[in-house]
Structure formats: C-alpha cells, structure tokens
Design a protein around this motif. Structure first.
Motif, short mmCIF file in Angstrom:
data_model
loop_
_atom_site.label_atom_id
_atom_site.label_comp_id
_atom_site.label_asym_id
_atom_site.label_seq_id
_atom_site.Cartn_x
_atom_site.Cartn_y
_atom_site.Cartn_z
N GLN A 10 -1.32 11.53 -8.63
CA GLN A 10 -1.13 11.85 -7.22
C GLN A 10 -2.02 13.03 -6.85
N GLN B 273 4.32 12.38 0.57
CA GLN B 273 5.64 12.98 0.31
C GLN B 273 5.58 14.46 0.63
N GLN C 266 10.83 13.35 -6.95
CA GLN C 266 9.41 13.11 -6.73
C GLN C 266 9.13 11.61 -6.70
N ALA D 111 -6.86 7.87 -2.74
CA ALA D 111 -5.54 7.48 -2.23
C ALA D 111 -5.38 5.96 -2.17
N PRO E 4 -0.85 16.98 -10.78
CA PRO E 4 -1.57 16.08 -9.86
C PRO E 4 -2.96 16.61 -9.58
N SER F 285 6.79 8.15 -6.86
CA SER F 285 5.69 7.70 -7.71
C SER F 285 4.41 7.63 -6.89
N ARG F 286 3.28 7.49 -7.57
CA ARG F 286 2.01 7.37 -6.86
C ARG F 286 1.99 6.12 -5.99
N PRO G 126 0.78 8.35 -2.57
CA PRO G 126 -0.37 8.83 -3.33
C PRO G 126 -0.66 10.32 -3.14
N ILE G 127 -0.12 10.91 -2.07
CA ILE G 127 -0.44 12.30 -1.75
C ILE G 127 0.83 13.12 -1.58
N LEU G 128 0.87 14.30 -2.23
CA LEU G 128 1.94 15.27 -2.05
C LEU G 128 1.44 16.36 -1.09
#
Length: 517
Positions: A202, A232, A120, A194, A149, A122-123, A127-129
């Motif tokens: 996140q 991500q 995973q 974001a 998150p 980092s932010r 910023p967005i998964l």
C-alpha cells in the motif's frame, strides 16, 4: 496540566469547512510554543536526562541498527531498477515483517505506547493510506504499524547511507527535485502503482504535505486522490499531558523535542484506521473534490476544524519568521484572507487588483478619500462581493478600536499587500514602507509601519520615533531610521533582516507613494 504549561498561539484567516463559515477566532496551525515552567517538571526532566535517557538511547540505537541490518540483507542482490519495476516477494517479505516488529520495539524502548484502533484494510480494498494530521517526525511510527507501505520521498533522501536503506525497502515513489516534470511523473507513478495488478505494498501519504500543531486540518494536496481508487483514512493522535512531539515551523527544534519526549516517563500515540472511503463518480473525476471530502470526514472524526491553509502558506510563514516578522502579524493575516477572497478560480491574489490600482492611478493614493474607506467602498475597490465573509474579516483587521466611524485607512491595507508581495523577494521591507508613505513620514505613519512590521505597540513606536527624531523633527526619513538602527544593536537584531538592500519590483521608484496627511 500539572506542573507544566504549553503556550500555543492561534491565528487564522480561513473558513471552517466543517460548518461552512469563518470563525471569529483565528487559527495558526504552524505555531507550537512549549515551556517547562514548574520546578517539578524541570527536576524530573533533569533526572531522566541523566538516568533514563542514556538507557533509552542505547536500546533505540541497537534496535534501529538491527532494522538497518535487516534492510541491508533484504536489499542484497536487488538493483534500484528492480525495486521500481516489481514488488519484493518471498523471504524478503518476511524480513519486512521483522523490520516492522523491531521498529515498533524501538518506539516502545523510547517510552512511547502505540495504541491501534480499527482495522487496516488490505491493498485490494484500499491501495492508498491517507494519514492526518501530520504533526511530527515521530509520525513515522505509522510505517511500522502499517507494514512498511510505500512512501513518497525525495530521491536525495534515499542516498543517505542509513535512512536510505529503510526508505528503499518500502519501494517508494521518488520525487526528482531537479526534474521540471517531477510533479507530473510522481502523480503518474502514484496512479500506476494504485491501479497495478501486481502485489505492491500500500502507499502511505500525508496529504497535508507539512507538519501542523493538530489544531485543524489544512488543505489536502490532491496527489493521493488522482488515481480515483478507494483510500483508507488514518488518524493520528498524541493524547499526552505535555505535548513534546509537535514539530512546526514556529516552535521547538527536532533535537529539543526528541530530548523532551525521551525524558518523559511515557508517551502515547493513537493510530485509528477509519473505514475505507470509496469515491463517487464525481470525486473520481475531480481529485480536489475527493481530497476535500476525505479531509472533511477526517476532521469530523477528530473533532477539529478545517482551514484552507496550504503548504505554500507555511513557506510564507517561514519566510516571515526569517525576516523577524511575527507569524501572527497583520501581514500574514492579510495575505491569507486575500487568498480566500473571490471565486475559486479568480482569487484576489491572482487578479493583482491592488497592483493595478497603484499602476493605473498612483496619485489617487494621496487623496484624503483613501484615509476613510467604508466596508462598502472597500468591497468596490477590490471588486469583491460585499457578502463575502472573508471581506468582512479583512476589513476588521484594519479597524482601529478608537475609530467610531467604522472606516479604515486604505493606505495601511495597501502597505500590507505590498509588503506581503515583496517579502518573497527578500526586499528591504522597511525601506519599501517608507517609500509608500512618502519617503519622509510623521509619527502616526511610523506607528503604523512599526506595528505592521514589528508588532510594536503605539507607545513603544512613539518613543522610538522621538529617539530617532531627537524630539525636534516632525518627520523622519529612511536614512534617519537606518542610521539610528545601526547605532543600536538591540534594535538592529530585531529588524536587521528587514533592511536588505535588494531592489523591489512592485513599486516604481518615481511613483506609487503615500504622502503625509
């Protein structure tokens, strides 16, 4: 599959973006049929229900109550406004870590093994998964794996006394359904979060917007891609012999799926974090292009096609199900193909071509020429290029196997278009069909209507026609049909939802009809 069978029906009308072509086989991502057919599976499920299920439910309940207690402690002294203005910090973050441990333990207590692949980001990196495919309520396990998150959620959900505490601890972006500007405000909040310099969690977004059967990736909503920041992609897989988790609009309900999942010896969920996707300048300027490219990347990693189904198409399928129209019906397929015909900004469904044909020249539909329309003529009538692959797909829907002339009856196509349009309004669809065919219809027209609306085979429809007409009439009226249905409970239960007495707006009472041959 040993001792069990999953029956899944696939129908589709959209192109596979992966190969930039439309497959012959059609896919319906909103259908999942699950059956336990073997004695072994039934006995095992019964045994686990009596012996194992109570134990699992006890431990799951204890662990989730513990998570809820921690959430209450962590939220103590914080107002809703404070949760929206700045990220939580200090000891409250330690509480969040413990909530994640307990949440994952609850899944393990239910017999689900969570396998994590990749790392995973980092932010600061992403910023967005972006999570896909979304296929079950059990996908919530990604929240505990990813460290709780922030999620996008309706404001009403946060008011639930139990789940609301867990949701609020993620510091979600709320959607206010009673606010007409909610969509714009939600997008702006996603952008602000974001791009914020503050250490927010996140954001976790399921861009498909609804659950599918994982047979493909449907259209991604662009909300996660408006900020133009790196995302991500995260893949979800459930590599189980018996699929007891898939929750679609046409399939088992949530309670049945939860019961069957908890009565398996074990289940698996694979979560794979892919490398961070950094958008190009073109993607930053065009969120839909950004969403399209990320979806293509994820589909290739999953080894599944992409289709241009949307959440709105899912709603249409749901409405069709409520009205007892089979989801695989020619009506749904017609609607889907029409939504893909034409240039991007001027799709056939947006141009209302068929409606204008009815309005400008209703008498034309009574002429013999509409009963024998070639593909070239079909293309000209719809004002769509004849090389459009979706046009060929749409034309083939109405070809009869017994017709060697390679022509279609354009009236059947018009009937499907009108019904698809009126289905959203709760219209009396059978009455509309009779109206289009000239109020009194013959046996061949009745076979067409019953096939389109109820998927009846020709011999079944002909027998029904003879029963209604008493074998002595060459045509029947809507009144004849309705009277027969009311006296036959089995038929009434099958098509009762199609007999609403609402007015219909598309077809004028004094025109727009199809006469007998």
């Amino acid at each position: 599959m040993s001792g069990s069978r999953i029956v899944t029906t696939f129908t589709s009308t959209d192109s596979i973006v992966k190969n930039e072509e439309t497959p012959d086989e059609l896919i319906n991502p909103f259908v999942h049929h699950l059956e336990l057919t073997s004695t072994y599976e039934k006995v095992k499920t019964g045994f686990f229900t009596v012996v194992v299920l109570p134990i699992r439910l006890f431990f799951i309940s204890c662990l989730m109550i513990a998570v809820w207690v921690l959430a209450c402690i962590g939220l103590y002294g914080l107002s809703e406004e404070e949760l929206r203005q700045k990220p939580i910090s200090g000891w409250r973050r330690v509480v969040r870590e413990w909530m994640c441990h307990l949440g994952r333990a609850a899944y393990h207590a239910g017999g689900m093994q969570i396998i994590v692949k990749g790392k995973q980001a980092s932010r600061a990196e992403a910023p967005i998964l972006v999570i896909a495919p979304h296929s079950t309520f059990l996908d919530a396990n990604i929240a505990y794996v990813a460290g709780l998150p922030s999620i996008i959620v309706r404001k009403e959900s946060s008011l639930n006394p139990f789940v609301g505490k867990l949701i609020n601890y993620t510091q979600p972006v709320y959607v206010w359904r009673d606010d007409p500007n909610s969509r714009q405000k939600t997008i702006q909040e996603i952008i602000n979060r974001a791009k914020s310099d503050l250490d927010w969690p996140q954001m976790l977004i399921f861009p498909e917007g609804t659950c599918t059967n994982r047979s493909c990736l449907i259209t991604f909503k662009p909300g996660a891609f408006y900020p133009g920041v790196p995302v991500q992609p995260v893949l979800l897989r459930y590599p189980n012999k018996l699929d007891t988790v898939t929750w679609t609009w046409d399939g088992p309900g949530a309670l049945k799926l939860l019961w069957l999942t908890l009565t398996q010896s074990h289940s698996s969920c694979e979560i794979e974090f892919l490398p961070v996707y950094k958008p190009s300048e073109a993607e930053k300027a065009d969120p839909k292009l950004y969403a399209h490219n990320v979806r293509l990347l994820m589909a290739n990693a999953l080894g599944v096609p992409t289709t241009n189904y949307t959440y709105e198409d899912c709603l249409l399928s749901s409405k069709a199900k409520e009205m007892n129209i089979p989801v695989s019906s020619i009506i749904i397929q017609t609607h889907k193909l029409r939504s893909r015909l034409g240039l991007c900004m001027v799709r056939l469904v947006r141009r209302h071509t068929e409606e204008r044909l009815l309005q400008e020249n209703p008498d034309w539909l009574t002429s013999p020429e509409v009963q024998n329309v070639t593909c070239d003529k079909f293309s000209a009538l719809l004002n769509v290029p004849d090389y459009d692959v979706h046009l060929s797909q749409l034309f083939k829907l109405f070809l009869k196997e017994t017709n060697p002339s390679n022509v279609i009856d354009f009236r059947e196509y018009m009937l499907c278009v009108c019904i698809a349009s009126e289905a959203k309004q709760g219209t009396n669809l059978i009455k509309l069909a009779f109206k289009l065919c000239g109020r009194t219809i013959n046996s061949s027209q009745f076979v067409c209507i019953m096939n389109i609306l109820l998927c009846l085979k020709a011999d079944e429809a002909l027998k029904l026609f003879d029963d209604i007409s008493g074998g002595s009439q060459s045509t029947i009226s809507y009144g004849d049909f309705k009277g027969f249905v009311k006296d036959n409970p089995d038929l009434l239960s099958k098509c009762g939802n199609l007999l609403n007495d609402d007015n219909y707006s598309l077809i004028n009472n004094n025109s727009h009809h199809l006469k007998e041959n």
